[in-house]
Design a protein around this motif. Sequence first.
Motif, short mmCIF file in Angstrom:
data_model
loop_
_atom_site.label_atom_id
_atom_site.label_comp_id
_atom_site.label_asym_id
_atom_site.label_seq_id
_atom_site.Cartn_x
_atom_site.Cartn_y
_atom_site.Cartn_z
N MET A 28 -10.78 60.31 20.34
CA MET A 28 -10.04 59.26 21.04
C MET A 28 -9.85 58.07 20.11
SD MET A 28 -11.42 57.31 24.44
CE MET A 28 -11.66 55.57 24.23
N LYS A 29 -8.61 57.59 20.05
CA LYS A 29 -8.33 56.45 19.16
C LYS A 29 -7.09 55.73 19.67
CE LYS A 29 -7.83 55.28 14.26
NZ LYS A 29 -7.65 55.82 12.89
N PHE A 30 -7.19 54.41 19.83
CA PHE A 30 -6.02 53.66 20.27
C PHE A 30 -6.14 52.19 19.83
CE2 PHE A 30 -9.09 53.19 23.66
CZ PHE A 30 -8.94 51.90 24.13
N THR A 31 -4.99 51.53 19.80
CA THR A 31 -4.95 50.09 19.51
C THR A 31 -4.31 49.41 20.71
OG1 THR A 31 -4.61 50.62 17.18
CG2 THR A 31 -4.18 48.34 17.83
N ILE A 32 -4.88 48.27 21.10
CA ILE A 32 -4.44 47.65 22.36
C ILE A 32 -4.39 46.13 22.22
CG2 ILE A 32 -6.84 47.56 23.27
CD1 ILE A 32 -5.63 48.25 26.06
N GLN A 33 -3.51 45.50 23.00
CA GLN A 33 -3.47 44.02 23.03
C GLN A 33 -4.77 43.51 23.65
OE1 GLN A 33 -0.03 42.55 25.10
NE2 GLN A 33 1.40 43.63 23.77
N ARG A 34 -5.43 42.60 22.95
CA ARG A 34 -6.77 42.17 23.38
C ARG A 34 -6.75 41.48 24.74
NH1 ARG A 34 -10.53 37.79 22.93
NH2 ARG A 34 -8.80 36.46 22.37
N ASP A 35 -5.75 40.62 25.00
CA ASP A 35 -5.77 39.87 26.27
C ASP A 35 -5.63 40.80 27.48
OD1 ASP A 35 -3.17 40.43 25.61
OD2 ASP A 35 -2.33 38.54 26.32
N ARG A 36 -4.85 41.88 27.31
CA ARG A 36 -4.71 42.84 28.41
C ARG A 36 -6.02 43.58 28.65
NH1 ARG A 36 0.61 43.85 30.32
NH2 ARG A 36 -0.37 45.26 31.80
N LEU A 37 -6.68 43.93 27.54
CA LEU A 37 -7.96 44.63 27.65
C LEU A 37 -9.01 43.73 28.30
CD1 LEU A 37 -9.67 47.15 27.01
CD2 LEU A 37 -10.18 46.14 24.78
N VAL A 38 -9.06 42.47 27.88
CA VAL A 38 -10.04 41.52 28.43
C VAL A 38 -9.84 41.38 29.95
CG1 VAL A 38 -10.75 39.08 28.49
CG2 VAL A 38 -10.43 40.23 26.30
N GLN A 39 -8.56 41.24 30.37
CA GLN A 39 -8.27 41.06 31.79
C GLN A 39 -8.73 42.26 32.61
OE1 GLN A 39 -6.92 38.26 33.46
NE2 GLN A 39 -7.73 39.52 35.11
N SER A 40 -8.42 43.46 32.12
CA SER A 40 -8.82 44.68 32.84
C SER A 40 -10.34 44.84 32.88
CB SER A 40 -8.19 45.91 32.20
OG SER A 40 -6.88 46.07 32.67
N VAL A 41 -10.99 44.52 31.76
CA VAL A 41 -12.46 44.62 31.71
C VAL A 41 -13.07 43.66 32.73
CG1 VAL A 41 -14.51 44.15 30.31
CG2 VAL A 41 -12.63 45.48 29.35
N GLN A 42 -12.55 42.43 32.78
CA GLN A 42 -13.07 41.44 33.74
C GLN A 42 -12.89 41.92 35.19
OE1 GLN A 42 -14.95 38.91 33.00
NE2 GLN A 42 -14.62 39.35 30.86
N ASP A 43 -11.75 42.57 35.46
CA ASP A 43 -11.49 43.08 36.81
C ASP A 43 -12.48 44.16 37.21
OD1 ASP A 43 -9.43 41.33 37.14
OD2 ASP A 43 -7.82 42.80 36.90
N VAL A 44 -12.65 45.17 36.35
CA VAL A 44 -13.51 46.30 36.75
C VAL A 44 -14.99 45.92 36.69
CG1 VAL A 44 -11.81 48.03 36.05
CG2 VAL A 44 -13.66 47.43 34.47
N LEU A 45 -15.30 44.90 35.89
CA LEU A 45 -16.69 44.43 35.76
C LEU A 45 -17.25 43.95 37.10
CD1 LEU A 45 -18.64 44.16 33.35
CD2 LEU A 45 -17.88 41.80 33.08
N LYS A 46 -16.34 43.51 37.98
CA LYS A 46 -16.78 43.00 39.30
C LYS A 46 -17.43 44.08 40.14
CE LYS A 46 -13.86 38.95 39.67
NZ LYS A 46 -13.54 38.88 38.26
N ALA A 47 -17.21 45.35 39.79
CA ALA A 47 -17.83 46.43 40.55
C ALA A 47 -19.11 46.94 39.88
CB ALA A 47 -16.85 47.59 40.70
N VAL A 48 -19.39 46.45 38.67
CA VAL A 48 -20.54 46.99 37.92
C VAL A 48 -21.78 46.15 38.20
CG1 VAL A 48 -21.43 47.54 35.62
CG2 VAL A 48 -19.00 47.82 36.10
#
Length: 378
Positions: free
Chosen positions: A1-21
């Motif tokens: 698995m290998k990918f490059t992603i825009q950091r701000d989009r990744l941060v936003q999604s991580v913050q969203d799913v983190l609320k369930a962890v």
Amino acid sequence: MKFTIQRDRLVQSVQDVLKAVTSRTTIPILTGIKLDVTRDGVTLTGSDSDISIESFIPAEEEGNEIVEIKDTGKIVLNARFFSEIVKKLPLNTVEIEVLVNFQTIIRSGKAEFNLNGLDAEEYPHLPQVEEENSFKLPTDLLKTLIRQTVFAVSASETRPILTGVNLKVEGDELTCIATDSHRLAMRKAKIETEVKGEYNVVIPGKSLNELSKILDDNNEPISIVITDNQVLFKAKNLLFFSRLLEGNYPDTSRLIPAESKTDVTVHTKEFLQAIDRASLLARESRNNVVKLSTLEGKVIEISSNTPEVGKVVEEIQAQSIDGEELKISFSAKYVMEALKALEGTDITINFTGAMRPFVIRSLHDNSMLQLILPVRTY
């Protein structure tokens, strides 16, 4: 698995799913965030088995590339470390690569992290929800419904059913009710889309609080899908699952008095501020009690007296006072929370006596009411 992603989009999604962890889980893999990379984009998942949140980042959006996918695959990464790392990376893009034995490299500029991952096959599957039974609400209406009711759920686990909000759908009307047995908040709303069937479920207050935090303030429709033991809220690129509470919600309709003995109409902000000031001295005492008395000439007296601290008396002018003279005591905290939930500049309070529940409504809006039990003072 290998990918490059825009950091701000990744941060936003991580913050969203983190609320369930949560770190307090009996299933160790649930302390992680699952990443699932396909040719379409990246799906992040967080879950504590009560709440599960899935956030999708499309490979491209409106012609702009957000994720460059070199190899597809799945991995579970420690949620706490992964979220801290992506927040603090130096550049606007992040490269994530999984090597043998789930070793995961996170690169951005000159920074390179090596995290131990876990096998995504071990991650529990999200609930499968049949989507036949669904209806839609505008997102901002859903957030308002939550804000105006969820504060009244019970914080005590002695009656677990009261820690949730009762959501009922009959015809095209949705009713949300919350009570902790000392107060009750109710809000009704019309559903513009077609609804098949009737529903009567209880959603944990904690789930609704977390949902409200991750929904954007817009009027995009959000789908609500209800099954026997799950509810799914489906927004653009976001799935939010919550378990439902088991058991029957008490019939609260009989708590709401049909007639009243004293009716007061007053300016919301003025009334709220007077109670807030009176509660300054009441806060020291265990129950934060404020007294209300009706006086001649449409005057309301708000007072509190804590012998070891002092006392406060304030008069405010009501727009109207009809019916019997009244003296009543109540929790300042409960009334202030109720007033903050109501909309409109003026409110009507219907009292049915000093020891009976009283009802607060916005003057020109019948879609919502707040009911509060008085406090016995001797």
